[in-house]
Design an enzyme around this catalytic site. Sequence first.
Site, PDB file in Angstrom:
ATOM      1  N   ILE A   1       0.831  -1.199   0.000  1.00 45.56           N
ATOM      2  CA  ILE A   1       0.000   0.000   0.000  1.00 45.56           C
ATOM      3  C   ILE A   1       0.868   1.252   0.000  1.00 45.56           C
ATOM      4  CG2 ILE A   1      -1.607   1.359   1.395  1.00 45.56           C
ATOM      5  CD1 ILE A   1      -2.893  -1.294   2.267  1.00 45.56           C
TER       6      ILE A   1
ATOM      7  N   ASP B   1      11.819   3.570   5.199  1.00 44.97           N
ATOM      8  CA  ASP B   1      11.548   2.138   5.162  1.00 44.97           C
ATOM      9  C   ASP B   1      12.798   1.379   5.586  1.00 44.97           C
ATOM     10  OD1 ASP B   1      10.787  -0.594   4.169  1.00 44.97           O
ATOM     11  OD2 ASP B   1       9.149   0.510   3.245  1.00 44.97           O
TER      12      ASP B   1
ATOM     13  N   ASP C   1      14.270   2.412  10.591  1.00 44.23           N
ATOM     14  CA  ASP C   1      13.429   1.553  11.426  1.00 44.23           C
ATOM     15  C   ASP C   1      12.505   2.483  12.194  1.00 44.23           C
ATOM     16  OD1 ASP C   1      12.240   0.006  13.380  1.00 44.23           O
ATOM     17  OD2 ASP C   1      14.093  -0.966  14.033  1.00 44.23           O
ATOM     18  N   VAL C   2      11.237   2.496  11.822  1.00 45.41           N
ATOM     19  CA  VAL C   2      10.314   3.485  12.389  1.00 45.41           C
ATOM     20  C   VAL C   2       9.981   3.222  13.854  1.00 45.41           C
ATOM     21  CG1 VAL C   2       9.303   4.150  10.189  1.00 45.41           C
ATOM     22  CG2 VAL C   2       8.315   2.238  11.480  1.00 45.41           C
TER      23      VAL C   2
ATOM     24  N   ASN D   1       2.309   4.584   7.420  1.00 45.85           N
ATOM     25  CA  ASN D   1       1.836   3.387   6.739  1.00 45.85           C
ATOM     26  C   ASN D   1       2.573   2.125   7.162  1.00 45.85           C
ATOM     27  OD1 ASN D   1       0.507   1.930   4.300  1.00 45.85           O
ATOM     28  ND2 ASN D   1       2.713   1.630   4.003  1.00 45.85           N
TER      29      ASN D   1
ATOM     30  N   TYR E   1      -2.261  -8.173  16.289  1.00 47.53           N
ATOM     31  CA  TYR E   1      -2.368  -7.302  15.118  1.00 47.53           C
ATOM     32  C   TYR E   1      -3.643  -6.473  15.171  1.00 47.53           C
ATOM     33  CZ  TYR E   1      -2.982  -5.777  10.293  1.00 47.53           C
ATOM     34  OH  TYR E   1      -3.197  -5.028   9.169  1.00 47.53           O
TER      35      TYR E   1
ATOM     36  N   LYS F   1      -4.289  -2.238  15.440  1.00 42.08           N
ATOM     37  CA  LYS F   1      -5.097  -1.430  14.539  1.00 42.08           C
ATOM     38  C   LYS F   1      -6.258  -0.759  15.282  1.00 42.08           C
ATOM     39  CE  LYS F   1      -2.573  -2.045  10.979  1.00 42.08           C
ATOM     40  NZ  LYS F   1      -1.742  -0.920  10.479  1.00 42.08           N
TER      41      LYS F   1
ATOM     42  N   THR G   1      -1.242  -7.340  -1.323  1.00 36.74           N
ATOM     43  CA  THR G   1       0.079  -6.759  -1.113  1.00 36.74           C
ATOM     44  C   THR G   1       1.038  -7.893  -0.778  1.00 36.74           C
ATOM     45  OG1 THR G   1      -0.251  -6.512   1.272  1.00 36.74           O
ATOM     46  CG2 THR G   1      -0.971  -4.677  -0.137  1.00 36.74           C
TER      47      THR G   1
ATOM     48  N   LEU H   1       2.491  -8.299   1.936  1.00 39.03           N
ATOM     49  CA  LEU H   1       2.142  -8.703   3.298  1.00 39.03           C
ATOM     50  C   LEU H   1       0.980  -9.686   3.299  1.00 39.03           C
ATOM     51  CD1 LEU H   1       3.098  -7.963   6.207  1.00 39.03           C
ATOM     52  CD2 LEU H   1       1.210  -6.342   6.282  1.00 39.03           C
TER      53      LEU H   1
END
Length: 253
Positions: free
Chosen positions: A17, A36, A59-60, A86, A151, A155, A186, A188
Amino acid sequence: MVLSNKVIVVTGGASGIGYECVKAYIGEGARVAVLDVQRETMERLSAKPGNADLYLPCDVSDETQVKTAIAQVERHYGRIDCIHNNAGIAAPAKPLHETTVGEWQALMQVNVFSIYLTTRCGLAALQQSKGCILNTSSMVGRIGQANHAVYTATKGAVDALTKSMALDYATYGIRVNAVAPAGVWTPLLREWAAEQPDTADIETYLDGIHPLGYCPEADVIADACVFLVSEKARFITGCILPVGGGAELGYKR
């Protein structure tokens, strides 16, 4: 072009995405910086004409790396108009009691903590530009999903953060919204599909959860994101926009 000369930071923008959003933003005139961890992928993308001109390995979930990357974006462009959070991970496909401490921490760090970091580091720039924040959520944050407790929890947290951030930052003229896909093809999702015990039937299943009849590619999400970060959505904030072909309405049967 609805994003002409806007500077947009996209985390996790090297694939899925995120990458479709990068292409869509550039197509609408934006200047895009990609953060990224996929260094090799970003090197390949940076060599292609028409892609983002700033790719930053990051690395966010790491405060120092995020702080450094956001500062680089500001030096390079002189401003930031939007941060699109994202980046995300979905593995492992397990119920809560089977999830390890390390897996729990990784999901929380990448999917939730990263939003805290980019906001802290980028808020001053967004205050100056009266910009916006867009978070990539998921429909499962509202309805749950078997064998994905952590997960879905991340979210759900993204949804709650989006609403509270929208209230907190409205005073600065900063809008905060989220996009909530259902199934989207995607890398993922393909990885997730390969982990399922009924891989032969998974494509039929994914088509079936969307009342419009098919599981889409990520470009349909990117189109919605273009709208949310543009001035066309200038009076929309705190919105969790479902882009699931009607999946949020319930099962067809």
